[in-house]
Design a protein around this motif. Structure first.
Motif, PDB file in Angstrom:
ATOM      1  N   GLN A  14      14.096  -2.338   7.672  1.00 52.78           N
ATOM      2  CA  GLN A  14      12.840  -2.280   8.436  1.00 52.78           C
ATOM      3  C   GLN A  14      11.642  -2.343   7.507  1.00 52.78           C
ATOM      4  O   GLN A  14      10.636  -2.979   7.802  1.00 52.78           O
ATOM      5  N   PRO A  67       5.421  -9.010   5.306  1.00 53.03           N
ATOM      6  CA  PRO A  67       4.037  -9.332   5.690  1.00 53.03           C
ATOM      7  C   PRO A  67       3.031  -9.073   4.570  1.00 53.03           C
ATOM      8  O   PRO A  67       2.088  -9.845   4.400  1.00 53.03           O
ATOM      9  N   GLU A  73      -8.348 -11.037   3.909  1.00 53.30           N
ATOM     10  CA  GLU A  73      -9.688 -11.114   3.331  1.00 53.30           C
ATOM     11  C   GLU A  73      -9.994 -12.492   2.752  1.00 53.30           C
ATOM     12  O   GLU A  73     -11.104 -12.982   2.866  1.00 53.30           O
ATOM     13  N   THR A 117      -4.991   3.299   6.792  1.00 51.36           N
ATOM     14  CA  THR A 117      -3.615   2.896   6.520  1.00 51.36           C
ATOM     15  C   THR A 117      -2.986   2.176   7.703  1.00 51.36           C
ATOM     16  O   THR A 117      -1.949   2.568   8.226  1.00 51.36           O
ATOM     17  N   LEU A 118      -3.652   1.095   8.127  1.00 51.96           N
ATOM     18  CA  LEU A 118      -3.125   0.285   9.221  1.00 51.96           C
ATOM     19  C   LEU A 118      -2.464  -0.962   8.656  1.00 51.96           C
ATOM     20  O   LEU A 118      -2.712  -1.340   7.510  1.00 51.96           O
ATOM     21  N   LEU A 119      -1.619  -1.583   9.467  1.00 52.83           N
ATOM     22  CA  LEU A 119      -1.059  -2.877   9.080  1.00 52.83           C
ATOM     23  C   LEU A 119      -2.117  -3.928   9.388  1.00 52.83           C
ATOM     24  O   LEU A 119      -2.435  -4.157  10.552  1.00 52.83           O
ATOM     25  N   PRO A 120      -2.695  -4.560   8.360  1.00 50.50           N
ATOM     26  CA  PRO A 120      -3.819  -5.462   8.622  1.00 50.50           C
ATOM     27  C   PRO A 120      -3.421  -6.725   9.378  1.00 50.50           C
ATOM     28  O   PRO A 120      -4.260  -7.372   9.980  1.00 50.50           O
ATOM     29  N   TRP A 121      -2.133  -7.075   9.330  1.00 52.92           N
ATOM     30  CA  TRP A 121      -1.714  -8.351   9.901  1.00 52.92           C
ATOM     31  C   TRP A 121      -1.425  -8.287  11.389  1.00 52.92           C
ATOM     32  O   TRP A 121      -1.021  -9.267  11.989  1.00 52.92           O
ATOM     33  N   TYR A 157       8.454   8.056   9.112  1.00 50.88           N
ATOM     34  CA  TYR A 157       9.040   7.662  10.385  1.00 50.88           C
ATOM     35  C   TYR A 157      10.502   7.239  10.254  1.00 50.88           C
ATOM     36  O   TYR A 157      11.090   6.696  11.176  1.00 50.88           O
ATOM     37  N   ASP A 172       0.834  -1.191   0.000  1.00 51.28           N
ATOM     38  CA  ASP A 172       0.000   0.000   0.000  1.00 51.28           C
ATOM     39  C   ASP A 172       0.880   1.257   0.000  1.00 51.28           C
ATOM     40  O   ASP A 172       1.768   1.403   0.825  1.00 51.28           O
ATOM     41  N   GLU A 175      -7.417   7.129   4.083  1.00 54.33           N
ATOM     42  CA  GLU A 175      -7.658   5.768   4.553  1.00 54.33           C
ATOM     43  C   GLU A 175      -6.896   5.593   5.866  1.00 54.33           C
ATOM     44  O   GLU A 175      -5.880   6.252   6.087  1.00 54.33           O
ATOM     45  N   TYR A 187      -8.005  -6.941  15.657  1.00 53.92           N
ATOM     46  CA  TYR A 187      -7.360  -6.730  14.361  1.00 53.92           C
ATOM     47  C   TYR A 187      -8.139  -5.664  13.596  1.00 53.92           C
ATOM     48  O   TYR A 187      -9.357  -5.558  13.755  1.00 53.92           O
ATOM     49  N   ASN A 241       0.338   4.350   0.752  1.00 51.54           N
ATOM     50  CA  ASN A 241       0.275   5.186   1.950  1.00 51.54           C
ATOM     51  C   ASN A 241       1.135   4.615   3.078  1.00 51.54           C
ATOM     52  O   ASN A 241       1.789   5.357   3.803  1.00 51.54           O
ATOM     53  N   LEU A 242       1.109   3.290   3.209  1.00 47.14           N
ATOM     54  CA  LEU A 242       1.950   2.665   4.230  1.00 47.14           C
ATOM     55  C   LEU A 242       3.426   2.920   3.935  1.00 47.14           C
ATOM     56  O   LEU A 242       4.225   3.161   4.833  1.00 47.14           O
ATOM     57  N   HIS A 251       9.144  -5.319   8.145  1.00 45.00           N
ATOM     58  CA  HIS A 251       7.874  -4.981   8.798  1.00 45.00           C
ATOM     59  C   HIS A 251       6.767  -4.619   7.826  1.00 45.00           C
ATOM     60  O   HIS A 251       5.618  -4.509   8.211  1.00 45.00           O
ATOM     61  N   ARG A 259      -9.414  -5.429  10.767  1.00 46.05           N
ATOM     62  CA  ARG A 259     -10.586  -5.811   9.981  1.00 46.05           C
ATOM     63  C   ARG A 259     -11.819  -6.020  10.855  1.00 46.05           C
ATOM     64  O   ARG A 259     -12.936  -6.066  10.346  1.00 46.05           O
ATOM     65  N   ARG A 295      -2.095   6.399  16.477  1.00 48.92           N
ATOM     66  CA  ARG A 295      -0.733   6.159  15.998  1.00 48.92           C
ATOM     67  C   ARG A 295      -0.006   7.474  15.706  1.00 48.92           C
ATOM     68  O   ARG A 295       1.183   7.630  15.988  1.00 48.92           O
ATOM     69  N   ARG A 297       8.471   1.266  17.019  1.00 52.66           N
ATOM     70  CA  ARG A 297       9.137   0.084  16.513  1.00 52.66           C
ATOM     71  C   ARG A 297      10.179   0.481  15.462  1.00 52.66           C
ATOM     72  O   ARG A 297      11.284  -0.054  15.440  1.00 52.66           O
ATOM     73  N   LEU A 304       3.870   1.078  16.065  1.00 51.39           N
ATOM     74  CA  LEU A 304       4.723   1.120  14.870  1.00 51.39           C
ATOM     75  C   LEU A 304       5.756   2.253  14.831  1.00 51.39           C
ATOM     76  O   LEU A 304       6.935   2.004  14.566  1.00 51.39           O
ATOM     77  N   PRO A 305       5.363   3.507  15.090  1.00 48.21           N
ATOM     78  CA  PRO A 305       6.375   4.577  15.035  1.00 48.21           C
ATOM     79  C   PRO A 305       7.564   4.314  15.969  1.00 48.21           C
ATOM     80  O   PRO A 305       8.699   4.602  15.615  1.00 48.21           O
ATOM     81  N   LYS A 307      -6.549 -14.724  10.701  1.00 52.40           N
ATOM     82  CA  LYS A 307      -6.839 -13.618  11.625  1.00 52.40           C
ATOM     83  C   LYS A 307      -7.014 -12.295  10.899  1.00 52.40           C
ATOM     84  O   LYS A 307      -7.651 -11.388  11.404  1.00 52.40           O
ATOM     85  N   TRP A 308      -6.400 -12.147   9.742  1.00 53.51           N
ATOM     86  CA  TRP A 308      -6.407 -10.801   9.168  1.00 53.51           C
ATOM     87  C   TRP A 308      -6.704 -10.711   7.698  1.00 53.51           C
ATOM     88  O   TRP A 308      -7.142  -9.672   7.229  1.00 53.51           O
TER      89      TRP A 308
END
Ligand SMILES: Nc1ncnc2c1ncn2[C@@H]1O[C@H](COP(=O)(O)OP(=O)(O)O)[C@@H](O)[C@H]1O
Ligand SMILES: [Mg+2]
Lengths: 289, 254
Positions: free
Chosen positions: A190, A198, A282, B86-90, A184, A174, B84, B131, A176-177, A194, B133, B147, B102, B99-100, A279-280
């Motif tokens: 990293q 994943p 779709e 914009t989270l880590l879904p996992w 950061y 993504d 959005e 989670y 944005n990620l 991270h 979702r 965050r 980490r 996260l910041p 767990k996460w």
């Protein structure tokens, strides 16, 4: 008319019956049960037809054995078959392991250097689209060790889906990620650990499921090409040898084991995928519903 | 409000960004951000609001001009919230907020208190182990805000954070964002294309025009905080909204 009015005004709304919803629920339940029952019914009918055809036409067992003879042979020859199966599984799993290491490793190299990717990706494709059956004879000319040759063949077939899927996954982070990580001050390592890895996991697992089946195919095909048997030969050689001796029931028994192994590998890898993603992700979410 | 009594935090000086010959996203953009400001960038889409934020955050270099920071700004000095979540879904909510830290190589254990406090501030302390979702759109956005807050940043950049949410959720988040700001006194640069949102939230509105993108007018919203639902229905709110709309109309005709 009157009866519908009563239903709508009924004090406990749970009692209100919606025909469409009820029908939908019933259909869903039928499909849920049918998913297991129908294949079993088809299986039993097939077995019966097979048995019936052999009996009625009096087909000799060296042309088409009846299903019970296949099972009897499977039990009688279990020692030979199992040791052959062990060899095939060993080659398959080793090839799969090397494919995972090689495919993921190369994919990571690709994402670290675009230059590396555009230089080498075409060759990975060429390796993939060339039928293994046409490369295998060459491999057995140049590689003395039989196991290494088999392994190499199985690896060539298995590694591409892992490479291409993992590369795709590592690159489809993504945006944005990605920006967030940059803000950061994340370093390349990293970001890989991270974020990219994943993100790529579902893609990788999809590739792994395909690769599992392909590794088995590669192992079996390579053994057909390698031919000569002796100690340490796998199920493919068992089939070849049984064919020479017109031991058709044993051919069927070995075939049964190969198919079973393929299904088993697929099931294990699907389960692994579910375990890691449920767990996460779709894809796992939709399966539950 | 009297902005000049607050220390200057950063200043955009004649910032311009040219993507290609015919795409001039920003030209001669001047903007002063004081510590504690809540400033909205308001303008039609394509006027360079996101580009301005990206330049402030350091994601994009300006073609000309500079971003002059008056304070040191290392990792964690800027918090961001996108449209959005914009989270880590996992991973779980709390690990997302961590996260910041980490990325600064600080362990979760070491920063657990900060993470928990941040989640409590956005009203999600009961969802630390969920989670993403499993959460609604509004709750995901709250995680995203938690965050952004967790490093106690010098400035928080928000790029149309609530634009994708339904109106009821958006109002609720607007109120909660103001409450948060009362508690923490943080500096916020907020991008929106909603006049109402910008008036309700900010103490200053920079109205932007497109082609080339620039600040065409700055409006002060001289209404005291805390602002609640009563402000939304007050006559002064109506007046300011009308003035702002007119400024925006002017910007779009320009
Ligand atoms: N990376 C880019 N490359 C080329 N053009 C861009 C890029 N980013 C933005 N633009 C252009 O710059 C202008 C401003 O974009 P943006 O800052 O996203 O506007 P806003 O956020 O106000 O909608 C738009 O015309 C957009 O097409
Ligand atoms: Mg934008």
């Amino acid at each position: 008319m009157a009866s519908t009015d009563i239903k709508v005004d009924s004090p406990s709304p749970n009692k209100v019956v919606d025909k469409n919803e009820l029908l939908k629920k019933r259909k869903e339940r039928n499909i849920k049960i049918g998913k297991w029952v129908m294949p079993i019914i088809v299986f039993m009918i097939t077995i019966y037809l097979w048995y019936w055809t052999v009996q009625v036409n009096n087909i000799p067992h060296y042309i088409l054995p009846d299903p019970f003879l296949v099972v009897t042979t499977l039990i009688q020859d279990i020692q030979i078959l199992l040791s052959a199966l062990q060899v095939t599984i060993q080659i398959t799993l080793m090839a799969l392991a090397v494919a995972v290491v090689g495919g993921v490793g190369l994919a990571i190299l690709f994402t670290q250097s675009k230059f590396f990717e555009i230089s080498f990706f075409p060759y990975a494709v060429i390796l993939q689209v060339t039928p293994i059956i046409s490369i295998a004879p060459l491999i057995f000319i140049y590689v003395d060790n039989r196991t290494v040759g088999l392994l190499l063949c199985a690896w060539i077939v298995a590694f591409f889906p892992i490479l291409s899927n993992t590369t795709l996954g590592l690159n489809s982070v993504d945006h944005n990620l990605k920006d967030l990580f940059k803000i950061y001050g994340a370093n390349r390592w990293q970001k890989l650990l991270h974020l990219q890895i994943p993100s790529a996991l579902p893609y990788f697992l999809g590739g792994l499921r395909i690769a599992g089946g392909l590794a088995l195919i590669g192992a079996v095909v390579a053994e057909y090409v390698a031919g000569t048997g002796g100690i340490g030969s796998g199920l493919a050689y068992t089939i070849l040898e049984a064919g020479y001796r017109l031991n058709i029931p044993r051919m069927f028994a070995a075939l049964l084991l190969i198919a079973g192994t393929g299904v088993f590998i697929f099931a294990i890898l699907s389960f692994l995928s579910h375990l890691l993603l449920h767990k996460w992700h779709e894809s796992a979410l939709q399966k539950e519903n | 409000m009297n902005n000049d009594s607050r220390p200057l935090l950063l200043e955009l000086k004649k910032v311009g960004k040219t993507f290609s010959e015919d795409i001039v996203a920003l030209r001669d953009m001047d903007l002063k951000i004081h510590s504690g400001d809540f400033i909205s960038l308001l303008g039609p889409s394509g006027c360079g609001k996101s580009t301005a934020l990206r330049i402030i955050s350091g994601l994009t270099e300006p073609t000309v001009g500079e971003v002059d920071w008056k304070v040191s700004h290392g990792s964690g000095a800027i918090g961001v919230v996108f449209q959005e979540a914009t989270l880590l879904p996992w991973t779980t909510v709390e690990k997302n907020v961590w996260l910041p830290f980490r990325l600064q190589n600080k362990s979760f254990k070491e920063k657990k208190d900060e993470v928990e406090r941040s989640l409590e501030l956005v009203g999600l302390k009961d969802f630390t182990k969920s989670y993403p979702r499993e959460l609604s759109g509004g709750m995901k956005m709250r995680v995203s805000i938690a965050r952004a807050l967790v490093t106690d940043p010098k400035v928080i950049l928000m790029d149309e954070p609530f634009a994708a949410l339904d109106e009821i959720t958006r109002f609720k988040l607007n109120n909660d964002l103001l409450a948060l700001r009362e508690t923490l006194g943080c500096t916020i640069i907020f991008v929106t294309h909603s006049v109402f949102e910008s008036v309700f939230l900010s103490d200053r509105i920079a109205v932007m025009a497109a082609r080339p993108g620039r600040v065409i007018q700055e409006l002060g919203v001289d209404e005291p905080y805390p602002r609640g639902e009563s402000f939304r229905t007050s006559s002064s709110y109506g007046v300011i909204c009308r003035n702002t709309s007119e400024a925006l109309k002017l910007a779009m005709e320009n």
